[in-house]
Design a protein around this motif. Structure first.
Motif, PDB file in Angstrom:
ATOM      1  N   ARG A   1       0.715  -1.235  -0.001  1.00 24.67           N
ATOM      2  CA  ARG A   1       0.076  -0.027  -0.018  1.00 24.67           C
ATOM      3  C   ARG A   1       0.857   1.264  -0.091  1.00 24.67           C
ATOM      4  O   ARG A   1       2.023   1.156   0.392  1.00 24.67           O
ATOM      5  CB  ARG A   1      -0.980  -0.010   1.305  1.00 24.67           C
ATOM      6  CG  ARG A   1      -0.151   0.185   2.546  1.00 24.67           C
ATOM      7  CD  ARG A   1      -1.333  -0.053   3.691  1.00 24.67           C
ATOM      8  NE  ARG A   1      -0.557   0.249   4.880  1.00 24.67           N
ATOM      9  CZ  ARG A   1      -0.983  -0.061   6.198  1.00 24.67           C
ATOM     10  NH1 ARG A   1      -2.243  -0.648   6.281  1.00 24.67           N
ATOM     11  NH2 ARG A   1      -0.402   0.143   7.466  1.00 24.67           N
ATOM     12  N   PRO A   2       0.279   2.334  -0.410  1.00 29.22           N
ATOM     13  CA  PRO A   2       1.036   3.515  -0.523  1.00 29.22           C
ATOM     14  C   PRO A   2       1.498   3.961   0.715  1.00 29.22           C
ATOM     15  O   PRO A   2       0.838   4.089   1.848  1.00 29.22           O
ATOM     16  CB  PRO A   2       0.349   4.504  -1.106  1.00 29.22           C
ATOM     17  CG  PRO A   2      -1.143   4.129  -0.897  1.00 29.22           C
ATOM     18  CD  PRO A   2      -0.959   2.624  -1.023  1.00 29.22           C
ATOM     19  N   GLU A   3       2.918   4.376   0.983  1.00 28.51           N
ATOM     20  CA  GLU A   3       3.310   4.866   2.263  1.00 28.51           C
ATOM     21  C   GLU A   3       3.607   6.405   2.005  1.00 28.51           C
ATOM     22  O   GLU A   3       3.656   7.082   1.100  1.00 28.51           O
ATOM     23  CB  GLU A   3       4.510   4.286   2.441  1.00 28.51           C
ATOM     24  CG  GLU A   3       4.540   2.627   2.931  1.00 28.51           C
ATOM     25  CD  GLU A   3       3.642   2.286   3.942  1.00 28.51           C
ATOM     26  OE1 GLU A   3       3.574   3.271   4.922  1.00 28.51           O
ATOM     27  OE2 GLU A   3       3.123   1.039   4.066  1.00 28.51           O
ATOM     28  N   SER A   4       3.702   7.167   3.400  1.00 27.53           N
ATOM     29  CA  SER A   4       4.128   8.476   3.490  1.00 27.53           C
ATOM     30  C   SER A   4       3.006   9.282   2.609  1.00 27.53           C
ATOM     31  O   SER A   4       1.661   9.094   2.623  1.00 27.53           O
ATOM     32  CB  SER A   4       5.588   8.766   2.667  1.00 27.53           C
ATOM     33  OG  SER A   4       5.901  10.081   3.125  1.00 27.53           O
ATOM     34  N   TRP A   5       3.405  10.204   1.985  1.00 21.99           N
ATOM     35  CA  TRP A   5       2.672  11.239   1.298  1.00 21.99           C
ATOM     36  C   TRP A   5       1.723  10.531   0.013  1.00 21.99           C
ATOM     37  O   TRP A   5       0.776  11.235  -0.386  1.00 21.99           O
ATOM     38  CB  TRP A   5       3.548  12.320   0.576  1.00 21.99           C
ATOM     39  CG  TRP A   5       4.589  12.361   0.091  1.00 21.99           C
ATOM     40  CD1 TRP A   5       5.817  11.886   0.006  1.00 21.99           C
ATOM     41  CD2 TRP A   5       4.617  11.939  -1.549  1.00 21.99           C
ATOM     42  NE1 TRP A   5       6.518  11.662  -0.911  1.00 21.99           N
ATOM     43  CE2 TRP A   5       5.822  11.516  -1.968  1.00 21.99           C
ATOM     44  CE3 TRP A   5       3.765  11.889  -2.541  1.00 21.99           C
ATOM     45  CZ2 TRP A   5       6.417  11.461  -3.418  1.00 21.99           C
ATOM     46  CZ3 TRP A   5       4.087  11.958  -3.932  1.00 21.99           C
ATOM     47  CH2 TRP A   5       5.162  11.446  -4.060  1.00 21.99           C
ATOM     48  N   ARG A   6       2.320   9.573  -0.431  1.00 25.05           N
ATOM     49  CA  ARG A   6       1.830   8.965  -1.875  1.00 25.05           C
ATOM     50  C   ARG A   6       0.529   8.650  -1.540  1.00 25.05           C
ATOM     51  O   ARG A   6      -0.410   8.702  -2.468  1.00 25.05           O
ATOM     52  CB  ARG A   6       2.384   7.866  -2.145  1.00 25.05           C
ATOM     53  CG  ARG A   6       3.746   8.083  -2.981  1.00 25.05           C
ATOM     54  CD  ARG A   6       4.713   6.646  -3.083  1.00 25.05           C
ATOM     55  NE  ARG A   6       6.006   6.920  -3.587  1.00 25.05           N
ATOM     56  CZ  ARG A   6       6.893   7.159  -2.694  1.00 25.05           C
ATOM     57  NH1 ARG A   6       7.026   7.217  -1.312  1.00 25.05           N
ATOM     58  NH2 ARG A   6       8.125   7.329  -3.325  1.00 25.05           N
ATOM     59  N   ILE A   7      -0.060   8.415  -0.196  1.00 25.69           N
ATOM     60  CA  ILE A   7      -1.418   7.977  -0.366  1.00 25.69           C
ATOM     61  C   ILE A   7      -2.365   9.269  -0.232  1.00 25.69           C
ATOM     62  O   ILE A   7      -3.736   9.017  -0.640  1.00 25.69           O
ATOM     63  CB  ILE A   7      -1.744   7.433   1.426  1.00 25.69           C
ATOM     64  CG1 ILE A   7      -3.084   6.839   1.738  1.00 25.69           C
ATOM     65  CG2 ILE A   7      -1.458   8.513   2.199  1.00 25.69           C
ATOM     66  CD1 ILE A   7      -3.333   6.085   2.844  1.00 25.69           C
ATOM     67  N   LEU A   8      -1.691  10.338   0.062  1.00 23.40           N
ATOM     68  CA  LEU A   8      -2.535  11.473  -0.539  1.00 23.40           C
ATOM     69  C   LEU A   8      -3.102  11.909  -1.786  1.00 23.40           C
ATOM     70  O   LEU A   8      -3.940  12.449  -2.151  1.00 23.40           O
ATOM     71  CB  LEU A   8      -1.885  12.894   0.135  1.00 23.40           C
ATOM     72  CG  LEU A   8      -1.606  12.968   1.488  1.00 23.40           C
ATOM     73  CD1 LEU A   8      -0.590  14.080   1.900  1.00 23.40           C
ATOM     74  CD2 LEU A   8      -2.883  12.769   2.436  1.00 23.40           C
ATOM     75  N   ILE A   9      -2.205  10.923  -2.912  1.00 20.65           N
ATOM     76  CA  ILE A   9      -2.860  11.029  -4.222  1.00 20.65           C
ATOM     77  C   ILE A   9      -3.404   9.858  -4.475  1.00 20.65           C
ATOM     78  O   ILE A   9      -4.268   9.859  -5.353  1.00 20.65           O
ATOM     79  CB  ILE A   9      -1.401  11.204  -4.992  1.00 20.65           C
ATOM     80  CG1 ILE A   9      -0.645  12.492  -4.729  1.00 20.65           C
ATOM     81  CG2 ILE A   9      -1.683  11.178  -6.636  1.00 20.65           C
ATOM     82  CD1 ILE A   9       0.955  12.598  -5.252  1.00 20.65           C
ATOM     83  N   VAL A  10      -2.980   8.819  -4.149  1.00 23.78           N
ATOM     84  CA  VAL A  10      -3.515   7.460  -4.435  1.00 23.78           C
ATOM     85  C   VAL A  10      -4.839   7.437  -4.173  1.00 23.78           C
ATOM     86  O   VAL A  10      -5.674   6.984  -4.870  1.00 23.78           O
ATOM     87  CB  VAL A  10      -2.644   6.418  -4.131  1.00 23.78           C
ATOM     88  CG1 VAL A  10      -3.128   4.864  -4.567  1.00 23.78           C
ATOM     89  CG2 VAL A  10      -1.173   6.376  -4.874  1.00 23.78           C
ATOM     90  N   MET A  11      -5.154   7.461  -2.982  1.00 23.89           N
ATOM     91  CA  MET A  11      -6.571   7.197  -2.551  1.00 23.89           C
ATOM     92  C   MET A  11      -7.544   8.090  -2.724  1.00 23.89           C
ATOM     93  O   MET A  11      -8.625   7.555  -3.751  1.00 23.89           O
ATOM     94  CB  MET A  11      -6.519   7.215  -0.845  1.00 23.89           C
ATOM     95  CG  MET A  11      -7.977   6.753  -0.298  1.00 23.89           C
ATOM     96  SD  MET A  11      -7.724   6.701   1.639  1.00 23.89           S
ATOM     97  CE  MET A  11      -6.850   5.360   1.921  1.00 23.89           C
ATOM     98  N   PRO A  12      -7.476   9.227  -3.172  1.00 25.78           N
ATOM     99  CA  PRO A  12      -8.477  10.072  -3.614  1.00 25.78           C
ATOM    100  C   PRO A  12      -8.829   9.591  -5.163  1.00 25.78           C
ATOM    101  O   PRO A  12     -10.039   9.569  -5.549  1.00 25.78           O
ATOM    102  CB  PRO A  12      -8.221  11.495  -3.507  1.00 25.78           C
ATOM    103  CG  PRO A  12      -7.248  11.633  -2.540  1.00 25.78           C
ATOM    104  CD  PRO A  12      -6.562  10.202  -2.315  1.00 25.78           C
TER     105      PRO A  12
END
Length: 425
Positions: free
Chosen positions: A263-274
């Motif tokens: 799963r995306p770690e760090s700040w990447r989740i802020l882009i991938v999830m939305p």
């Protein structure tokens, strides 16, 4: 070398009274937690889709289609920011990292704020339509409450372990009104021990929690099925279909495991999830039943009220959207998504079988497929059997084919898991 034997604590009246009180309070707290989760979910559904009766699918159909995309976009932003902050905090301050129910059963303390925030985020995204199960949130709340009570009561490590597992099972029992399934979940999955010391508190806490939650949670089964009957064709199909459903379930489990590990770690989740949530919302413009925790698809499959090919397509896309949601970094469960996917596969396979050997009711195939798929994904055949029967309100009429399909599916799952561990597959 000899080892000292552990001397059990004397069963004094004071000790027994304390355990009885703590056990009852675990059930009451888990029931209240289940009520709060239930109310939160349906309040959000009503806000996003206008579903006043708690039926997400009807709300999806009645609301403007654009609401699905907007709600998923909002869910993606809230989830991404929330989990980015929680996991970032956990990396900086390890004692505030998210602790799972399984880890808590083994002795780790669940940090209250982080646990409640993690559960709240799950409620928010599922209430807004995210394609993932809702059952982890009430389990975490129940386990947190049980662990806190155990610490205050000064019980032993073993007693704490049992109470935490029972609290988690009671949370599940409360939010779905499945007291038997919740109790067996705690005993079979979390404790893996069948004894008076585990069964009695599990039964008591789940029964109390379900009774408390019944003030709000409907007492009728989660899914509505017509009256089903046993037939030779259904029995034969269950024997043949069980292993095939097991293969599909193993593939789903391995995909979930892979995506959780990557799963995306760090700040990447802020882009991938939305972005992922918006994509799922766009797809739902054509297939609305992929949204939510799986109840919409499950009910369509159990009712067999729409074309089978449409249900099969929705099932495949539902599996993909659930995997995408997990891969985007969301926390949540796979219980009801697994049940729905199994029901869809069972209905499709049963419809094809009915062409060769007609005479069986289509919902019977969906029921059998749901139980078999769930048994593999949970790695708990007894819990899956009981949950499926409680979810659907079915009696003993179809127990034989359901048990046969579960046996075949779990056997395949066991063989493939052993092969994976040994490096063969």
């Amino acid at each position: 070398m000899s080892s000292a034997r552990r001397i059990p604590r004397p069963a004094t009246p004071q000790w027994l009274a304390r355990l009885v009180v703590v056990t009852a309070l675990v059930g009451v707290g888990a029931g209240i937690g289940g009520v709060l989760v239930y109310l939160g979910l349906h309040a959000l559904q009503h806000l996003a889709f206008g579903s006043s009766e708690g039926d997400l699918y009807e709300g999806l159909l009645d609301a403007p289609p654009v609401n699905r995309v907007v709600a998923l976009a909002v869910a993606g932003v809230i989830g991404a920011v929330g989990w980015w902050l929680l996991r970032r905090w956990g990396r900086r301050v390890p004692e505030h990292a998210i602790v799972s129910v399984e880890q808590s059963v083994e002795g780790r303390r669940m940090p209250p704020f982080v646990t409640l925030a993690n559960a709240a985020l799950q409620v928010v995204i599922v209430g807004l339509g995210a394609s993932i199960g809702r059952e982890v949130a009430p389990r975490e709340v129940g386990a947190l409450w049980a662990g806190w009570l155990a610490e205050r009561a000064g019980v032993s490590a073993r007693e704490r372990r049992i109470l935490v597992a029972c609290g988690a099972g009671a949370g599940l029992a409360a939010v779905y009104n499945v007291p038997f399934g919740g109790a067996v979940f705690a005993v079979e999955i979390l404790l893996a021990e069948v004894s008076f010391a585990t069964v009695l508190p599990a039964f008591a806490t789940s029964a109390i929690a379900a009774l408390v939650a019944r003030v709000v949670v409907p007492s009728n089964p989660l899914y509505q099925l017509p009256e089903l009957h046993l037939s030779v064709t259904v029995v034969v199909w269950s024997v043949l279909a069980g292993p095939l459903i097991g293969f599909a379930a193993v593939g789903f489990v391995r995909a979930v495991r892979f995506l959780q590990d990557h799963r995306p770690e760090s700040w990447r989740i802020l882009i991938v999830m939305p972005l992922t949530f918006v994509a799922v919302g766009v797809v739902s413009l054509w297939l609305p039943a992929i949204l939510g925790n799986g109840r919409a698809l499950g009910q369509l499959a159990f009712a067999a009220s729409v074309p089978v090919l449409l249900i099969l397509l929705t099932t495949i896309v539902k599996a993909g959207s659930t995997l995408a949601t997990i891969g985007a970094g969301a926390a949540g469960g796979t219980l009801t998504p697994s049940l729905a996917i199994g029901a869809g596969l069972g209905l499709a396979g049963g419809a094809a079988w009915n062409l060769l050997w007609p005479g069986a009711e289509l919902p019977a195939f969906a029921l059998i497929g749901a139980a078999a798929f769930l048994a593999v994904t949970m790695r708990a055949p007894l819990t899956a059997l009981l949950l499926t029967m409680e979810f659907t309100g079915q009696g003993p009429e179809l127990l034989v084919p359901v048990m046969l399909s579960i046996a075949g599916a779990v056997a395949v799952g066991y063989v493939l898991e052993r092969a994976r561990v040994t490096g063969i597959a």
